[in-house]
Structure formats: C-alpha cells, structure tokens
Design an enzyme around this catalytic site. Sequence first.
Site, mmCIF file in Angstrom:
data_model
loop_
_atom_site.group_PDB
_atom_site.id
_atom_site.type_symbol
_atom_site.label_atom_id
_atom_site.label_comp_id
_atom_site.label_asym_id
_atom_site.label_seq_id
_atom_site.Cartn_x
_atom_site.Cartn_y
_atom_site.Cartn_z
ATOM 1 N N HIS A 98 0.812 -1.216 0.000
ATOM 2 C CA HIS A 98 0.000 0.000 0.000
ATOM 3 C C HIS A 98 0.848 1.270 0.000
ATOM 4 C CE1 HIS A 98 -3.371 -2.715 1.736
ATOM 5 N NE2 HIS A 98 -3.399 -2.701 0.409
ATOM 6 N N HIS A 156 -8.140 -7.679 -7.726
ATOM 7 C CA HIS A 156 -8.425 -8.503 -6.540
ATOM 8 C C HIS A 156 -8.684 -7.530 -5.394
ATOM 9 C CE1 HIS A 156 -5.579 -10.723 -9.121
ATOM 10 N NE2 HIS A 156 -6.195 -11.821 -8.742
ATOM 11 N N SER A 184 -6.645 -1.631 -0.603
ATOM 12 C CA SER A 184 -6.332 -0.895 -1.836
ATOM 13 C C SER A 184 -7.525 -0.104 -2.391
ATOM 14 C CB SER A 184 -5.730 -1.838 -2.881
ATOM 15 O OG SER A 184 -6.489 -3.016 -3.019
ATOM 16 N N GLU A 235 -13.849 -8.243 -7.363
ATOM 17 C CA GLU A 235 -13.591 -9.231 -6.300
ATOM 18 C C GLU A 235 -14.447 -10.451 -6.601
ATOM 19 O OE1 GLU A 235 -11.657 -9.834 -3.507
ATOM 20 O OE2 GLU A 235 -12.879 -11.641 -3.394
ATOM 21 N N ASP A 238 -13.644 -13.343 -12.477
ATOM 22 C CA ASP A 238 -12.279 -13.814 -12.336
ATOM 23 C C ASP A 238 -11.363 -12.656 -12.783
ATOM 24 O OD1 ASP A 238 -10.070 -15.819 -12.235
ATOM 25 O OD2 ASP A 238 -9.972 -15.193 -14.318
ATOM 26 N N ASP A 240 -3.195 -8.604 -7.358
ATOM 27 C CA ASP A 240 -2.860 -8.903 -5.959
ATOM 28 C C ASP A 240 -3.546 -10.198 -5.511
ATOM 29 O OD1 ASP A 240 -2.040 -8.587 -3.328
ATOM 30 O OD2 ASP A 240 -3.606 -7.125 -2.838
HETATM 31 C C1 LIG Z 1 -4.694 -10.221 -1.157
HETATM 32 S S1 LIG Z 1 -6.424 -10.058 -1.272
HETATM 33 C C2 LIG Z 1 -6.645 -8.485 -1.980
HETATM 34 C C3 LIG Z 1 -6.305 -7.341 -1.093
HETATM 35 C C4 LIG Z 1 -6.543 -5.976 -1.678
HETATM 36 N N1 LIG Z 1 -6.005 -5.842 -3.016
HETATM 37 C C5 LIG Z 1 -5.899 -4.938 -0.801
HETATM 38 O O1 LIG Z 1 -4.703 -4.652 -1.004
HETATM 39 O O2 LIG Z 1 -6.558 -4.411 0.075
HETATM 40 C C6 LIG Z 1 -6.807 -11.085 -2.648
HETATM 41 C C7 LIG Z 1 -8.293 -11.099 -3.009
HETATM 42 O O3 LIG Z 1 -8.438 -11.769 -4.278
HETATM 43 C C8 LIG Z 1 -9.665 -12.470 -4.275
HETATM 44 N N2 LIG Z 1 -9.564 -13.468 -5.345
HETATM 45 C C9 LIG Z 1 -9.038 -14.714 -5.289
HETATM 46 N N3 LIG Z 1 -9.056 -15.295 -6.509
HETATM 47 C C10 LIG Z 1 -9.587 -14.381 -7.368
HETATM 48 C C11 LIG Z 1 -9.833 -14.382 -8.769
HETATM 49 N N4 LIG Z 1 -9.539 -15.430 -9.516
HETATM 50 N N5 LIG Z 1 -10.362 -13.278 -9.308
HETATM 51 C C12 LIG Z 1 -10.655 -12.189 -8.544
HETATM 52 N N6 LIG Z 1 -10.454 -12.133 -7.207
HETATM 53 C C13 LIG Z 1 -9.924 -13.221 -6.629
HETATM 54 C C14 LIG Z 1 -9.763 -13.010 -2.870
HETATM 55 O O4 LIG Z 1 -11.104 -13.317 -2.536
HETATM 56 C C15 LIG Z 1 -9.177 -11.872 -2.045
HETATM 57 O O5 LIG Z 1 -10.180 -11.014 -1.561
#
Ligand SMILES: C[S@@+](CC[C@H](N)C(=O)[O-])C[C@H]1O[C@@H](n2cnc3c(N)ncnc32)[C@H](O)[C@@H]1O
Length: 284
Positions: free
Chosen positions: A18, A41, A107, A125, A150, A171
């Site tokens: 961040h 994500h 984020s 998400e 996705d 991410d």
């Molecule tokens: C590390 S967290 C994200 C944190 C966020 N970017 C932040 O910095 O605050 C990863 C997120 O990706 C989501 N996720 C997992 N697989 C995914 C996919 N194939 N497509 C989109 N989101 C996905 C998870 O549910 C999770 O909420």
Amino acid sequence: MNYRHAYHAGNHADVLKHVVLARVIEHLKQKEAPFRFYDAHGGIGRYDLGGVEAEKTFEWREGVGRLFSTDGAPLPLSGEAEALLAPWRTCVAAMNEEGGLKQYPGSPEIARLMLRPVDRLRLNELHPVDYETLLKAYAHDGRTALSRLDALVFLKSQLPPPERRGLVLIDPPYEKTDEAERALRMLSEGLKRFATGVFLLWFPVTGDGLDRHILNRVRDMPVKHLWVSLNVRKPMPDGGLAGSGVVVINPPWKLGGELEVLAHTLAERLSQGEPRYEIKNAAP
Ligand SMILES: C[S@@+](CC[C@H](N)C(=O)[O-])C[C@H]1O[C@@H](n2cnc3c(N)ncnc32)[C@H](O)[C@@H]1O
C-alpha cells in the site's frame, strides 16, 4: 475460495504494497489528465482491526502497528522516508479520525481517498461474500464501478482505459498452485491491451522460490520495470510469509529512488529478526 484478506489486513506485506500503491497514485496525480485505477483482486476495502478475523492472527501488530501506536499517534520514520510515507499515512489516519488505530484501508479505500473527482475506480472481487461487502461500501461513489469476475476476465474486459492513463493492481492470494502463472498471464495480457499502463504485481516471499520464479519471468518481459522486495525475517521452507515484494511495470520517474529510501527504513522498522530489502530497476 478459502482466502479472506481480513485475517491479514495491515500486516507487513500490506504496508509495503500500500505504501508503493500510494506513491504511484501520487505520481499519477502530478499530471492533470484523468486516469483509471483497476483493482483486479479488491478484497473488502476497509478492515476492522478489532474484528474476529484480525484478532485471530494479530498480524497487523507487526505491520501498521509498527507505524502507528494503538492510540492512533504516528510513529514516524526517520528523515526523507517519513515524507514519502505521507500519502499512505494520511489514508490510515482518515479511517481512524475518531481516535485509536481501529481500521485499516485496503487498496480500494486508498484509491477512493486519493483519486480525484475526474479519476475512475474499477473494483473487482470474486469471493461472493467479500464482493457484497465491497459493493455496499463503494456502490455510492459516483467514480466507481464494481464487478464479480475472475481477475483475468476482468482485466481482459476492461483494458485499455478510455482515458489512456491507468494503474492496474494484481494482488492474488497465491493459495492455489496456478496463481503465479495466472498473475503473470494477467500482466502479459494486460500489456498487450494497454502497453503504456502502470501495472503493480504483488508477490509473497515464503522460502519456496516462487518470488524468484516470478521475478525471472518478469525480467524476460520486454517492458520497463522495477521491483522492490522486503523480507522482515529470513525466508525458510514452511516458515510462513517472511516478506513480500511489488513489481512495477512502466514505473513513474523517480519511483525507484523513493522506494530505495522507503524500503531501507521500513525494513528496519518492520524487522522480525533478519530484515533485508532489494530494489531492481530494469530497462527493457
Ligand atoms: C490479497 S487479497 C486483496 C487485497 C486488496 N487488493 C488490498 O490490497 O486491500 C486477494 C483477493 O483476491 C480475491 N480473489 C481470489 N481469486 C480471485 C480471482 N480469480 N479473481 C478475482 N479475485 C480473486 C480473494 O477473494 C481476495 O479477496
């Protein structure tokens, strides 16, 4: 999908990611032209550090908890690093206006707080419950649109931005074995559609060599990039998250120097034993 970011929000890896994100947004805002932020994500955007999930791990104590005291007072870094940290610190402080250190901005929230009225946010998400939380928190923001796709499908459908200026955050949780490959594919597909975009790819350092694999693959991409990694302790197989890093594709001018100052100082502050940081600036 097992991963929930609420267990990890505000940990040392979130702080690094961040802080880099906030610096990049700061650079993008130096030009008047609007830009678009894509969070492939997104997570849930706002995290309760007193919530059930955060209290199961208390990971935030070794992250944001090393930069703010529990009463919300900043624990400043030395010299130039503190000035560079200011955009991230302002976001954390904005979420804790009522006192104490109780909330942590993910984020989407950092982008919401930092972007201007002319800029746009696209938050994605996949987790059904986390998506609903994200939707509730951001649907009212007129600059923001949300999706539950996705991440690769999301990026393919969104890029390039109509503004021709943009920042993409990749991410993933890296819980499934194919997630690194998929993240690298998001980068290459994203660059095919938006070659001038700024892309941030977060990666974990756990002692299994995945970080080196990702960096070797990025090094072979014909695009200007830099990366920073920060280990708070020595990585060991099965030793958990010892550190993390961020690749920045098409990095803003001067970002490398700023990250040098920040990583050096943050490594000392976030240390859990044997801290180490690395910065690599690479031309195509
Ligand atoms: C590390 S967290 C994200 C944190 C966020 N970017 C932040 O910095 O605050 C990863 C997120 O990706 C989501 N996720 C997992 N697989 C995914 C996919 N194939 N497509 C989109 N989101 C996905 C998870 O549910 C999770 O909420």
